[in-house]
Enzyme design. Structure first.
Site, mmCIF file in Angstrom:
data_model
loop_
_atom_site.group_PDB
_atom_site.id
_atom_site.type_symbol
_atom_site.label_atom_id
_atom_site.label_comp_id
_atom_site.label_asym_id
_atom_site.label_seq_id
_atom_site.Cartn_x
_atom_site.Cartn_y
_atom_site.Cartn_z
ATOM 1 N N SER A 138 0.845 -1.202 0.000
ATOM 2 C CA SER A 138 0.000 0.000 0.000
ATOM 3 C C SER A 138 0.872 1.240 0.000
ATOM 4 C CB SER A 138 -0.905 0.007 1.229
ATOM 5 O OG SER A 138 -1.580 1.245 1.331
ATOM 6 N N HIS A 178 -1.136 -1.309 -4.223
ATOM 7 C CA HIS A 178 -2.413 -0.945 -3.609
ATOM 8 C C HIS A 178 -2.507 0.564 -3.420
ATOM 9 C CE1 HIS A 178 -6.039 -2.268 -1.515
ATOM 10 N NE2 HIS A 178 -5.798 -1.357 -0.588
ATOM 11 N N ASP A 191 -4.979 3.449 -1.857
ATOM 12 C CA ASP A 191 -6.105 3.730 -0.975
ATOM 13 C C ASP A 191 -6.650 5.136 -1.192
ATOM 14 O OD1 ASP A 191 -6.433 1.357 0.681
ATOM 15 O OD2 ASP A 191 -4.436 1.810 1.448
ATOM 16 N N MET A 223 -9.377 7.828 0.159
ATOM 17 C CA MET A 223 -10.259 8.144 1.291
ATOM 18 C C MET A 223 -10.790 9.566 1.130
ATOM 19 S SD MET A 223 -8.199 6.372 4.472
ATOM 20 C CE MET A 223 -6.549 6.938 4.077
ATOM 21 N N HIS A 253 -8.495 0.930 -4.028
ATOM 22 C CA HIS A 253 -9.488 0.680 -2.985
ATOM 23 C C HIS A 253 -10.184 1.996 -2.649
ATOM 24 C CE1 HIS A 253 -10.247 -0.418 1.532
ATOM 25 N NE2 HIS A 253 -11.372 -0.394 0.841
ATOM 26 N N MET A 271 -12.472 4.081 -0.531
ATOM 27 C CA MET A 271 -13.157 4.240 0.751
ATOM 28 C C MET A 271 -13.874 5.583 0.698
ATOM 29 S SD MET A 271 -10.249 2.725 3.332
ATOM 30 C CE MET A 271 -8.857 3.055 2.252
ATOM 31 N N MET A 316 -11.768 -6.348 5.053
ATOM 32 C CA MET A 316 -10.993 -5.459 5.915
ATOM 33 C C MET A 316 -10.749 -6.147 7.254
ATOM 34 S SD MET A 316 -10.244 -2.795 4.180
ATOM 35 C CE MET A 316 -9.480 -1.926 5.552
ATOM 36 N N GLY A 355 -4.313 3.923 9.775
ATOM 37 C CA GLY A 355 -3.163 3.040 9.770
ATOM 38 C C GLY A 355 -2.789 2.637 11.180
ATOM 39 N N GLY A 356 -1.961 1.607 11.301
ATOM 40 C CA GLY A 356 -1.405 1.213 12.580
ATOM 41 C C GLY A 356 -2.336 0.487 13.529
ATOM 42 N N ASP A 378 -6.733 -6.749 4.187
ATOM 43 C CA ASP A 378 -6.048 -5.480 4.365
ATOM 44 C C ASP A 378 -6.238 -5.002 5.797
ATOM 45 O OD1 ASP A 378 -4.969 -2.953 4.213
ATOM 46 O OD2 ASP A 378 -6.382 -2.179 2.731
ATOM 47 N N GLY A 379 -5.099 -4.771 6.472
ATOM 48 C CA GLY A 379 -5.139 -4.233 7.826
ATOM 49 C C GLY A 379 -4.382 -5.096 8.817
ATOM 50 N N GLY A 380 -3.290 -4.580 9.353
ATOM 51 C CA GLY A 380 -2.508 -5.326 10.338
ATOM 52 C C GLY A 380 -1.818 -6.548 9.767
ATOM 53 N N GLY A 387 1.202 -2.265 4.286
ATOM 54 C CA GLY A 387 1.761 -0.935 4.119
ATOM 55 C C GLY A 387 3.073 -0.786 4.839
#
Length: 215
Positions: free
Chosen positions: A7, A30, A32, A34, A63, A65, A136, A143-144, A174-176, A196
């Site tokens: 990402s 990727h 993102d 937003m 993606h 969002m 997700m 993030g994080g 996606d995520g963590g 990411g």
């Protein structure tokens, strides 16, 4: 062997071309988007995607969002996206079906994403027409965050449906995502891993991508 999608939200934008070059052995890139409405944060849009398209021939995995994403589908397709994924929660069923059809008419792959609190069943009205489902594994827009392990059951459920129907639809998470959580996602049935900071925060990014691809 899973595909990997770094990402660029985690990249250094003062040297974005070099950052993209450093992850060129990945399968997708990727992107993102937003809008500050569907999620609280704001990232980037058409001009950045057009610029990225000029400097790489990687598959651009976009993606969205954003609120009411159907109105932007054609513009993101023309800006250079190859796979364009939007949220089921952000559109009506009719607009969702039309947007998927529009993406295919533009020669693009269509993806649909679901937030952690959205059940897998929300995908079922569209699953036969999708190229990708993005699960997700954190709340979108930040993030994080820590990986939500309960999402593994959702991934496994969707994998079972896809395999039983003999569909070619990919499952992306996606995520963590890191080496530890990626293993669990692949075991559950995911075959595209978005990461990411886990990738852009490493010194040897190509080697780290290869490790993820070998899971």
């Amino acid at each position: 062997m899973p595909k990997v999608a770094p990402s660029i939200l985690a990249a250094d934008f003062t040297r974005l071309k070099d950052e993209i070059e450093s992850v060129k052995n990945a399968d997708y890139l990727h992107f993102d988007v937003m809008d500050g409405m569907f999620v609280e944060n704001i990232s980037f849009g058409f001009p950045v995607l057009q610029a990225v398209r000029k400097v790489t021939d990687m598959t651009l995995d976009v993606h969205l969002m954003v609120q009411s994403p159907a109105r932007y589908i054609e513009r993101f397709a023309k800006a250079g996206g190859d796979i364009i994924t939007f949220h089921s929660e952000a559109e009506t069923e009719e607009n969702t079906k039309n947007a998927i059809a529009d993406l295919h008419s533009f020669g693009k792959k269509a993806g649909l994403s679901i937030k952690p609190n959205t059940p897998a069943d929300a995908i079922l009205p569209y699953i036969d027409t999708l190229d990708l489902i993005l699960v997700m594994t954190v709340e979108p827009g930040y993030g994080g965050q820590g990986f939500i392990s309960d999402m593994l059951e959702k991934v496994a459920c969707l994998r079972n449906i896809i395999d039983n129907r003999n569909l070619k639809c990919e499952i992306e998470v996606d995520g963590g995502i890191n080496l530890e959580t990626a293993k669990k996602c692949v075991k559950a049935g995911a075959n595209v891993l978005v990461a990411g900071e886990d990738i852009f925060g490493t010194t040897d990014r190509a080697a780290h991508i290869s490790k993820l691809q070998s899971l």
